[in-house]
Design a protein around this motif. Structure first.
Motif, PDB file in Angstrom:
ATOM      1  N   LEU A 218       0.822  -1.221   0.000  1.00 29.60           N
ATOM      2  CA  LEU A 218       0.000   0.000   0.000  1.00 29.60           C
ATOM      3  C   LEU A 218       0.852   1.264   0.000  1.00 29.60           C
ATOM      4  O   LEU A 218       0.342   2.359  -0.220  1.00 29.60           O
ATOM      5  CB  LEU A 218      -0.904   0.035   1.242  1.00 29.60           C
ATOM      6  N   ARG A 278      -6.036  -5.024  20.917  1.00 32.06           N
ATOM      7  CA  ARG A 278      -6.915  -5.998  20.280  1.00 32.06           C
ATOM      8  C   ARG A 278      -6.747  -7.356  20.943  1.00 32.06           C
ATOM      9  O   ARG A 278      -5.672  -7.663  21.455  1.00 32.06           O
ATOM     10  CB  ARG A 278      -6.480  -6.225  18.839  1.00 32.06           C
ATOM     11  N   HIS A 342     -11.971   0.932  16.410  1.00 27.36           N
ATOM     12  CA  HIS A 342     -11.463   0.670  15.068  1.00 27.36           C
ATOM     13  C   HIS A 342     -12.192  -0.583  14.601  1.00 27.36           C
ATOM     14  O   HIS A 342     -11.882  -1.685  15.047  1.00 27.36           O
ATOM     15  CB  HIS A 342      -9.948   0.448  15.121  1.00 27.36           C
ATOM     16  N   TYR A 345     -11.758  -4.093   9.098  1.00 25.04           N
ATOM     17  CA  TYR A 345     -11.453  -3.510   7.784  1.00 25.04           C
ATOM     18  C   TYR A 345     -12.242  -4.182   6.652  1.00 25.04           C
ATOM     19  O   TYR A 345     -12.762  -3.505   5.770  1.00 25.04           O
ATOM     20  CB  TYR A 345      -9.948  -3.630   7.510  1.00 25.04           C
TER      21      TYR A 345
END
Ligand code: KL2
Length: 569
Positions: A218, A278, A342, A345
């Motif tokens: 990316l 997480r 969050h 994704y």
């Protein structure tokens, strides 16, 4: 390990040995394939950066990346550590630019001899996100045609990288003052010692180094030093210090960086820091950080979306909620509930995103509830991995989503044409999650109300709609005032979209809520201003994100709010 089609078999991951020239056929076209500048350019770039007084080199030793082996090697004249040898990939790996824990990725990359991405090979990572076997090269299927994919950052060559990054201008963001638009916003009234409490809030995905290394494809447009944590960290801290927000909601905060660098630095600036990592193996999480002189912590509520045995809740994303008491010696102010998250994704799993959001909303409702069953002002910040006006976004703002026949790939709006036609199940999440279709904990209901509610809820579990009870307004309008172009909060070579938000409970007279609610509740916040976002055009001029000045692939959102004293204070 994936084999490059035109390359010999190798098993040793570390090909970047001293003495192996970058022109060695072993490198093939790799350097240009990944947008890595020619070695001489890297070296010149390092020389350019290797300046006394540059932030990177002036940081105190304890702030250096702990995993960097060369950070401990000192120059004989007590000079800062040497930059990585541009001829040694291994030295780049040590800087955290390249994935040192994933040698196989590097090897696979070096053997790649074509400009085309390799055939799609995906695996489900331990965290349940879709990730790559060879992250340096393979974009995920899911992001093949992402919404707002910036052509100008795709497939850049090494020469372009070198040219673009030599002198990148700074991104210009101006402060949008909205205070004059707040209806009936009383001015300071010091005579009666009743003045409003103004404070600023930031939401910022700071890009965890671990995720950066997992998804290096990316960032091919970036000059490698820009991706080095030892450059990124001082830039990010400097940015946080400059904006000096009273409350900061950070995402992708890597635990070791948080403990060793971010928390100590921010504590020394007068902040209190809370962090929730997480679940699973990924080392990043969410942090809520606030100024000790402005707020005191009432309670802290980490939210894990992972639930063993509940289908759908098998991902490791988290949220973090804190209840804060504003500190004001003169007036009594309501607590503020600050939530940070969050969300997943994966563009194709809108069902999971909605279920995660429902869990967060249930906890916010519980934490923010006041004795009279109303709620205190809520701030909901984070990276929702969903675009403005997507069904997930609408659900937050409209408090209701009718999802009959909705494809799960459409929920977040990350992709124009999502593959797969699977539609959302009714109900989206199972009853065993313990969360009603109104996004409340089911066991929160008092016994006396239970019988009536059970009937309603049983019915609601067969209806294709979900609801929640928080009135939330977005602090940003998602398009630029001047041009009408979409605001961008995250940008890399595969995407340029808004996914970050600051939602808040708007009070009577709030500028953003005036259009939305005929009578917003009195107990709430008024938006006084925000740091304007930018469009794709402005980001193109600074070579996208991250760049020399902006060290994440997201931009920080920064807002200022007013909280009025309670009527009886
Ligand atoms: O879009 V993000 O970046 O909000 O900035 O949130 C996720 C992605 C983050 C946490 O999972 O990691 C990034 N393709 C692109 N980006 C990915 C991928 C992927 N396959 N997996 C994770 N991320």
């Amino acid at each position: 390990m994936r084999k490059g089609r035109h390359m010999p078999r190798h098993t040793n991951a570390n090909y970047a040995r001293p003495g192996v020239s970058p022109n060695h056929p072993m490198f093939g076209r790799y350097l240009s394939t990944v947008g890595f500048p020619p070695a001489q350019n890297i070296y010149n770039h390092w020389r350019h950066w290797y300046q006394p007084g540059h932030l990177w080199w002036t940081q105190p030793p304890q702030l250096q990346h702990p995993s960097s082996s060369f950070s401990t090697v000192r120059h004989p004249f007590n000079r800062p550590p040497r930059p990585p040898d541009p001829y040694q990939w291994s030295s780049w790996r040590q800087t955290g630019v390249l994935p040192h824990t994933r040698g196989l990725h590097l090897s696979a990359g070096l053997m790649e001899s074509t400009d085309r991405p390799p055939p799609q090979k995906r695996r489900k990572s331990a965290e349940g996100e879709i990730s790559q076997r060879s992250p340096q090269h393979s974009p995920p299927k899911g992001s093949r045609s992402p919404k707002g994919s910036p052509e100008w950052l795709r497939n850049v060559s090494s020469i372009e990288v070198a040219n673009r990054t030599s002198a990148v201008p700074e991104l210009k963001r101006h402060w949008e003052d909205l205070s004059h638009l707040c209806k009936a916003a009383p001015s300071v009234n010091r005579g009666k010692q009743k003045w409003p409490f103004d404070f600023s809030v930031m939401s910022y995905n700071i890009l965890s180094q671990d995720l950066l290394c997992d998804n290096t494809y990316l960032y091919r447009h970036c000059n490698p030093p820009v991706l080095d944590w030892r450059n990124r960290f001082p830039n990010i801290i400097k940015e946080l210090e400059q904006y000096s927000a009273d409350i900061m909601c950070l995402q992708e905060v890597q635990e070791d960086h948080y403990k060793q660098q971010i928390k100590p630095s921010l504590e020394s600036l007068g902040y209190h820091c809370e962090f929730k990592r997480r679940t699973g193996l990924k080392p990043d999480g969410c942090a809520v950080i606030f100024k000790r002189e402005r707020f005191s912590l009432v309670s802290c509520h980490p939210v894990e979306y992972f639930r063993r045995g509940v289908p759908l809740m098998d991902r490791d994303n988290v949220g973090l909620i804190v209840l804060l008491r504003p500190i004001d010696p003169h007036v009594s102010l309501s607590n503020i509930c600050v939530a940070n998250t969050h969300l997943l994704y994966n563009p194709r799993r809108g069902d999971i995103k909605l279920a995660q959001l429902a869990m967060l909303l249930a906890e916010i409702s519980r934490v923010s509830q006041l004795p009279d069953s109303s709620v205190c002002p809520v701030l909901l910040c984070g990276d929702f991995n969903s675009v403005p006006w997507s069904p997930l976004y609408r659900f937050i703002k409209d408090r209701r989503l009718d999802y009959d026949g909705m494809p799960i790939g459409k929920v977040s709006g990350q992709e124009e044409t999502p593959r797969g036609q699977r539609i959302l199940n009714v109900p989206i999440w199972p009853r065993s999650l313990g969360i009603s279709q109104q996004c409340q904990y089911e066991n929160q209901t008092r016994d006396s109300e239970l019988r009536d509610l059970e009937q309603t809820e049983r019915e609601s579990f067969t209806e294709a709609s979900i609801e929640h009870c928080l009135r939330l307004t977005s602090a940003y309008s998602h398009h630029l005032k001047e041009s009408g172009q979409p605001e961008i909060t995250t940008c890399h070579s595969r995407t340029a979209i808004t996914v970050d938000y600051i939602f808040y409970s708007a009070a009577l007279g709030d500028v953003m809520a005036q259009a939305e609610y005929s009578a917003p509740p009195e107990r709430g916040l008024q938006l006084l201003g925000r740091l304007a976002l930018v469009g794709e055009e402005e980001l193109q001029k600074v070579n996208g994100l991250p760049n020399q000045h902006n060290s994440s692939d997201h931009l920080p959102l920064l807002t200022r709010f007013r909280l009025h004293p309670q009527a009886d204070s």
